[in-house]
Design an enzyme around this catalytic site. Sequence first.
Site: not given
Lengths: 550, 550
Positions: B189, B362
């Site tokens: 990510d 995130h």
Amino acid sequence: MIFLGGLAEIGKNMFLLECEEDIIVVDCGVAFPQEEQLGIDLVLPDISYLRERKDRIRAIFVTHGHEDHIGALPYLLPDLLPVPLYATPLTLGLITAKLEEAGLLSRADLRPFDPDAHPAIAAGAFTVEPFRVTHSIPDAVGFGMTTPAGLIVHSSDFKLDPTPIDGRLTDEAKLEEFRQRGVRLLISDCVHVEATGHTPSERVIGETYDRVFAAAEGRIFVATFASLIARVQQVIDTAAAYGRKVATLGRSLENNVRIAQELGYLTDAEGVLIESREAAQLPDEQVVYVVTGAQGEPMAALSRIANGDHRDVAIGAGDTVIVSATPIPGNETAVFRVINQLFRAGAEVIYGARALVHVSGHASRDELRRMLDLTRPRHVLPFHGEHRHMALYADLALDAGIPSESITFAEVGDVIEITPDKVAVTDRVGAGYVYVDGVTVGAVGDVVIRDRRALARDGILMVIVSVDRDTGQIVAGPEIATRGFVYLKEAGELIDATKAHVREVLGAYTNGHQTDDWGYLSRQIRDATATYLFRETRRRPMILPMVMEV
Amino acid sequence: MIFLGGLAEIGKNMFLLECEEDIIVVDCGVAFPQEEQLGIDLVLPDISYLRERKDRIRAIFVTHGHEDHIGALPYLLPDLLPVPLYATPLTLGLITAKLEEAGLLSRADLRPFDPDAHPAIAAGAFTVEPFRVTHSIPDAVGFGMTTPAGLIVHSSDFKLDPTPIDGRLTDEAKLEEFRQRGVRLLISDCVHVEATGHTPSERVIGETYDRVFAAAEGRIFVATFASLIARVQQVIDTAAAYGRKVATLGRSLENNVRIAQELGYLTDAEGVLIESREAAQLPDEQVVYVVTGAQGEPMAALSRIANGDHRDVAIGAGDTVIVSATPIPGNETAVFRVINQLFRAGAEVIYGARALVHVSGHASRDELRRMLDLTRPRHVLPFHGEHRHMALYADLALDAGIPSESITFAEVGDVIEITPDKVAVTDRVGAGYVYVDGVTVGAVGDVVIRDRRALARDGILMVIVSVDRDTGQIVAGPEIATRGFVYLKEAGELIDATKAHVREVLGAYTNGHQTDDWGYLSRQIRDATATYLFRETRRRPMILPMVMEV
């Protein structure tokens, strides 16, 4: 006081003060179309109210040279002439360029003032005293406007920059003088009220430039707003310190830099400004380009460079780009697309997430509070913000001791009555949008925009039949043409089935009906087609039936 | 390894690993259409490559239940069946609801796994070991994928939340075990790499809720993402503490809450969850509504409430709204429009500029660095970001000691060859967009979108003439119909002039030319009309000529 623009959306600033037979106008800006105003180039204020009272307009006063304050002048000034227009020299310089391009300069009556000389300009029942404010363009002012109902102070767009690049501070002494005279109403910028504390000085951007210039080995590109003369000055100064030359790319920027330089608002003691064709001849490490397009505008220099289709400049590894702006809400996707493209091309990109590359031109909460303390108004009217900004400004004003009944919110078109007793919205006038699309002003209205929205969503499908004007029989068609609905080459089956369906419906209709009611026939075609297509595709293209009489 | 989605845009996550005769697929998400993909409902990955190799697909592994990871399953799973699909119980619960609605459930082969039991799932040449990660939906995992070329660790969407609401931490022990085994490639990510430091824990939102709930006197509305179960849990807990009941508004939210509750991912020990019709009977100070639409989606509950057209709920003074989300780039205008409307209706609105109402799901820079340190991969591939995120992630990886030749950027469609010697993009496969519009999948392609864009900009104008098939003479028309160009009722003059111009051009053509080349005639009509209209208006509507043979 009537708001023709400046509230509830960004841009399009314009309002007027009216007292019996006298009207003065403040600013005349455009708005940039919002996402759903499809195909529109510009949005103008609706000045129908002013047109009907043209002979009462005593003067136009302009606060500063941003598009959302001067951009509508080339379109609307002809309807207001003859009328004197007052502004500072730089603002008038920018207006002059616009009017010249529109072929209007010879008819305009432009009158400069120097706010440092503290002029008091009489205009009918009003006296207007400009005072200097700091903002993201030089030579910006607010106005103290003496009216029969008392003194109105209009802050215009401002921040309280203690160290502006041009050294010209907000005239707090004048604001204190207004306070001593008693301020009936403060019209205050509120657009940056969400920010706590104090907006940083424009000067801090110089530190980022210095750091980036020190590290960069190849060419440097600085993208900013065409009107941000102070930013250009900082690029010039930093370039001089690092032995680089500066060229501009983008017509609006070139114009603004030329005007600012001619009028002494931009200094280039070391002569670093050069033409872009000269820059192309220099080694990379000696070149800085200041470019337009920091908001991701697809036709501006930065986008063209990022996409590799700029006429003169190709970007690549070794180049550094400073995107010296914050995306305006609505522009984020476009800006990030350009930034992604620049990275993809191999450039080093310095943008908001990585460094302090932009500061607002508008006052944060502490500065808004200070404006309230400096002027101590009886009433306030938050200006230039959306509804959320007005609401937060109201909290701030309450904190500063303004009672809630003295805080007025206004929308575009509102009439605000200002008397010795009260300030309140008491009426409305027609004051919507006027769209500019191509060279046509006003021909594109809400109906057209609504159609564009429908076309954009599901496309259009036309069904054409030719009928014998005597017998009412169909002699040709139905033919179908479609755009934006399905790809015709791949949807032959659907189109054929639709034709067959229409033919069937029409057959049932025309058999025995010999009629010349083509309107009814059209509606039959439209309804049958729409129903059929929705059943088959769950979509609703615009259906346009055409009956041709032969 | 082939990327079918997940890079260069937000959403539409899907990639596959291939080794000789074996393929495994990871995720199967949708993207939400970008602004310029007019009229499109959803964007799917193009799986042509997989369709042609269907018999080699050994399994689908799904990381978590967000739309951009599972949303394409109802459209694409039928083309991949029979194939087992592995996911955690909550993720499978959400997938089950989707497949059920699409009538596909009976055909699907859904296999739950418990990451805490550390399963190792064999699928052809691959062995997949899920490990728990914290994210903005419960029961999310990453995968350790043992391949003949070494161990690939896929972080999936993650943060390192030290105090997640459900108490289930990222399985760092498993990551350390992977490191000891040697990680050939980390797929990480990178979408939040612009944020320095550590993303705050989801738990901090509870403090804001507590403060707002303590102060609110009327009803409270909390708008959030339908999948943010942890946020709903915090609303339930805070409501219980303040003696309020909680009802949900919005179908997706109702479904997700029901599924999460049934599967034990949402606890309501005090029984505060009630139906919205029950909530309507309670005094205002006992009610909380959790609503969808925090991204300004026009058809969702929050927009309807703000605009005063929700079926059951009217908002007004005394109500408090927490917009518990950050606008996704591109949604700012819509979100702020809703917030403005809520303020205008008199509500107190708590949003990002006023309080900490949202944290990202995130990892920020420090967490991304920690993932690198935990796994110490030989190669990295930043995932799920745009190009700027990949570029910043590369800086971070360099800092962590990964040499630049071991950092691979990939675009949708890239084939990444992973051998014991190298990781590199070596080829591309066809992998563009597939559009869903209404019930049609794929029928709307780039040509249709381009037409919609042109229609949206300047509208369309049709010119129809009927010609005698024998003599070639014009027997009716030209007729003109237009939409989205000018308002017909106000543009009669322009339309008449255009007709006259077309008639003139056709007259010159048909005199002496008796022909049946209707294609040529059409082009004549189109060119003459386009040229004339551009001269008159500076605009370029789409011109659609139709020649009807009678």
